[in-house]
Design a protein around this motif. Structure first.
Motif: not given
Length: 202
Positions: A36-42, A145-164
């Protein structure tokens, strides 16, 4: 973990998110579908926010939004120690239970949660363009935002964090030890024999 910085594979099409897996200190994965697309963080804060001394460790906490049907906001802690000049420690503190029914999602110690070792160069590339082919891949996600994609045996976890906030951490790491000077902080063995002995112990 040995992330690469050459161009990444195609962006995953609506993958199923999972709990963080791979080379971490956390238990195994549990499924959590759909990004899901998160809102921007400070911007994040941390003990070393501001202007670190040359050669001093740097730490910064950022909000991290885990995608899924019920998005969650976690605390992501970034640490840089010039003693390990090419690496950044990226961790997600585990929840802490303060009392019955009272659990603080980000209240645990950073070192007790999920910990990843990431190349500083990979983070620096990922705030500007898609980077990585290994367990962790980064790409700009728009809306600051910057998206981090964590890959593992069970799939991928998508995490968004503040680019600034991520860029501010990298700037502090640059002040502590400029990119290109990392080799000056490594205690290289003086002979080939000593190097081989060191490699065999690793």
């Amino acid at each position: 973990m040995n992330p690469h910085t050459n161009p990444p594979a195609e962006q995953p099409a609506d993958p199923a998110g999972t709990a963080f897996t791979g080379r971490s200190t956390a238990p195994g994965a549990t499924p959590a579908p759909g990004p899901a697309t998160p809102a921007a963080a400070g911007p994040g804060t941390g003990p070393a926010a501001g202007h670190p001394r040359r050669g001093a460790p740097v730490e910064r906490s950022l909000p991290a939004h885990l995608a899924g049907p019920v998005p969650r906001t976690l605390r992501m802690v970034l640490r840089y120690d010039p003693g390990a000049p090419y690496e950044v420690s990226l961790s997600f503190p585990a929840p802490v239970v303060l009392a019955d029914g009272l659990e603080v999602e980000d209240g645990g110690r950073a070192e007790d949660g999920i910990v990843w070792t990431v190349a500083r160069e990979l983070l620096a590339e990922g705030v500007h363009e898609a980077a990585g082919l290994g367990d962790l891949r980064l790409r700009p996600a728009g809306a600051g935002l910057t998206r981090l994609e964590f890959y593992g045996d069970g799939g991928v976890a998508l995490v968004h964090t503040d680019t600034a906030g991520l860029a501010a951490f990298l700037a502090e790491a640059e002040e502590s030890l400029p990119a290109g000077e990392e080799h000056l902080r490594i205690d290289w063995p003086e002979t080939v024999e000593a190097l081989l002995r060191h490699a065999n112990r690793s």
